[in-house]
Scaffold this active site. Structure first.
Site, short mmCIF file in Angstrom:
data_model
loop_
_atom_site.label_atom_id
_atom_site.label_comp_id
_atom_site.label_asym_id
_atom_site.label_seq_id
_atom_site.Cartn_x
_atom_site.Cartn_y
_atom_site.Cartn_z
N GLY A 1 -0.73 9.21 2.11
CA GLY A 1 -1.23 9.59 0.79
C GLY A 1 -2.30 8.62 0.32
N HIS B 1 3.89 10.03 -19.46
CA HIS B 1 3.03 9.85 -18.28
C HIS B 1 1.76 10.69 -18.42
CE1 HIS B 1 6.62 8.17 -16.30
NE2 HIS B 1 5.77 7.61 -15.46
N LYS C 1 0.94 14.33 -13.69
CA LYS C 1 2.29 14.15 -13.11
C LYS C 1 3.00 15.49 -12.98
CE LYS C 1 6.45 11.30 -13.37
NZ LYS C 1 6.40 11.02 -11.92
P1 NAD Z 1 -1.56 11.83 -6.14
O1 NAD Z 1 -1.44 13.33 -6.23
O2 NAD Z 1 -2.72 11.14 -6.77
O3 NAD Z 1 -1.51 11.38 -4.60
C1 NAD Z 1 -0.75 12.03 -3.60
C2 NAD Z 1 -1.58 11.98 -2.32
O4 NAD Z 1 -0.78 12.54 -1.23
C3 NAD Z 1 -2.87 12.84 -2.40
O5 NAD Z 1 -4.00 12.08 -1.98
C4 NAD Z 1 -2.58 13.99 -1.44
O6 NAD Z 1 -3.74 14.52 -0.83
C5 NAD Z 1 -1.67 13.30 -0.43
N1 NAD Z 1 -1.01 14.22 0.47
C6 NAD Z 1 -0.66 15.52 0.24
N2 NAD Z 1 -0.16 16.07 1.37
C7 NAD Z 1 -0.18 15.11 2.31
C8 NAD Z 1 0.19 15.10 3.68
N3 NAD Z 1 0.71 16.17 4.29
N4 NAD Z 1 0.02 13.93 4.38
C9 NAD Z 1 -0.50 12.84 3.79
N5 NAD Z 1 -0.90 12.80 2.48
C10 NAD Z 1 -0.73 13.94 1.76
O7 NAD Z 1 -0.18 11.29 -6.76
P2 NAD Z 1 0.15 9.79 -7.26
O8 NAD Z 1 -0.06 9.69 -8.72
O9 NAD Z 1 -0.45 8.80 -6.33
O10 NAD Z 1 1.74 9.81 -7.07
C11 NAD Z 1 2.34 10.11 -5.80
C12 NAD Z 1 3.87 10.03 -5.93
O11 NAD Z 1 4.25 8.68 -6.23
C13 NAD Z 1 4.45 10.89 -7.06
O12 NAD Z 1 5.70 11.43 -6.63
C14 NAD Z 1 4.65 9.89 -8.20
O13 NAD Z 1 5.67 10.29 -9.11
C15 NAD Z 1 5.07 8.69 -7.40
N6 NAD Z 1 4.90 7.39 -8.08
C16 NAD Z 1 5.89 6.47 -7.86
C17 NAD Z 1 5.77 5.19 -8.39
C18 NAD Z 1 6.83 4.17 -8.04
O14 NAD Z 1 6.72 2.99 -8.46
N7 NAD Z 1 7.86 4.56 -7.26
C19 NAD Z 1 4.66 4.85 -9.17
C20 NAD Z 1 3.65 5.80 -9.37
C21 NAD Z 1 3.78 7.07 -8.80
#
Ligand code: NAD
Length: 273
Positions: A12, A159, A163
């Site tokens: 990602g 958020h 999200k």
């Molecule tokens: P985002 O949508 O900006 O990023 C997700 C990325 O995953 C995108 O670039 C997308 O193209 C990619 N992706 C989709 N399918 C894929 C595949 N098959 N293979 C590889 N990559 C693929 O989302 P975000 O804001 O970065 O958040 C991502 C996740 O992290 C969410 O579930 C969010 O809730 C979570 N999050 C967790 C924390 C934490 O501290 N645990 C903090 C922030 C966000």
């Protein structure tokens, strides 16, 4: 890359968190970006990860298939979506890879699959990788134990408008922390929505409220409301790098752990088990 560096892949990589993770791996001693993966069709595929992180060239190009870079890393950090995370765990089955998962929004059935994968893979899984939230969860348990059932508990979170899951994984983790401390089952006592003639609040429930707006990175407040007083415990994230740095710290830590399911309390040495 120094010989002792933990070789880290980011799944990602083009996402809001992926870009921060690339930067956070680059700034930490003892870790180096060795692979980056995102979905097919993304503009970054085939390009150096520096186009995503804004940092120095890594000579690592982002690819659109995990299988193509499986030999290139020790530990993978995944912040994507539940179905993507589960596919990753399936691909890594039978390997000696370590995994850090930040993705949220899993169903109960998906969580079971994640736990099953941890029987053979070392996995850190946390809904929130910030140090502040890890400390907050401990404070919430202590407050709940001290205040007991006489205080109503309500959890509110806000958020950004991109999200896709609600309530946030962090709000749910907070709910579980309070429910466990009070001897309740969150599945039985959570109230996720209220509308119309709801009747009076049932005692021993835990309510959730969700705001989605603008570019809010992540605000959480737990309210304990008694007769004549209220206590609020609030955490506000102001920079995604706080999650990214915590996740990279977890990646460094898990690189020397046996198979099992861990969270940030293990990474920080705060776990009681
Ligand atoms: P985002 O949508 O900006 O990023 C997700 C990325 O995953 C995108 O670039 C997308 O193209 C990619 N992706 C989709 N399918 C894929 C595949 N098959 N293979 C590889 N990559 C693929 O989302 P975000 O804001 O970065 O958040 C991502 C996740 O992290 C969410 O579930 C969010 O809730 C979570 N999050 C967790 C924390 C934490 O501290 N645990 C903090 C922030 C966000």
């Amino acid at each position: 890359m120094s010989e002792k560096s933990v070789k880290i892949a980011i799944n990602g990589a083009a996402g809001r968190m992926g870009r921060q993770l690339l930067a956070a791996v680059g700034e930490r001693d003892g870790t180096a970006v060795s692979a980056a993966i995102d979905a097919p069709g993304q503009a970054c595929i085939g390009l150096d990860t520096s186009v995503l992180s804004g940092g120095e060239a890594t000579n690592v190009n982002t690819v659109d298939s995990l299988a193509n870079v499986i030999e290139h890393f020790d530990t993978i950090i995944d912040f994507t979506a539940p179905a993507v995370t589960l596919a990753l765990l399936e691909t890594l089955r039978g390997t000696n890879k370590k995994v850090v998962i930040g993705t949220t929004g899993f169903t109960a059935v998906q969580l079971e699959a994640l736990s099953a994968a941890a029987e053979s893979l070392p996995i850190v899984f946390a809904a929130n990788y910030s140090i502040g939230v890890t400390v907050t969860l401990a404070l919430l348990r202590d407050a709940a134990k001290a205040l007991g059932d006489d205080y109503d508990v309500e959890i509110s979170e806000a958020h950004h408008h991109h999200k896709v899951d609600a309530p946030s994984g962090t709000a749910l983790a907070m709910g579980h922390a309070v429910a466990d401390a009070l001897g309740r089952d969150l599945d039985q006592c959570a109230v996720y929505a209220r509308e119309g003639i709801t009747g009076a609040r049932k005692s021993k429930t835990i309510g959730f409220a969700t705001v989605r707006a603008g570019d809010i990175i992540g605000d959480h407040t737990v309210l304990y409301a008694g007769n004549g007083e209220r206590l609020e415990i609030t955490h506000k994230a102001t920079d995604r790098m706080t999650f990214a740095r915590g996740a990279v710290r977890a990646a460094h830590w898990v690189s020397s752990q046996p198979a099992g399911l861990y969270d940030m309390t293990h990474v920080l040495g705060l776990a009681k088990d």
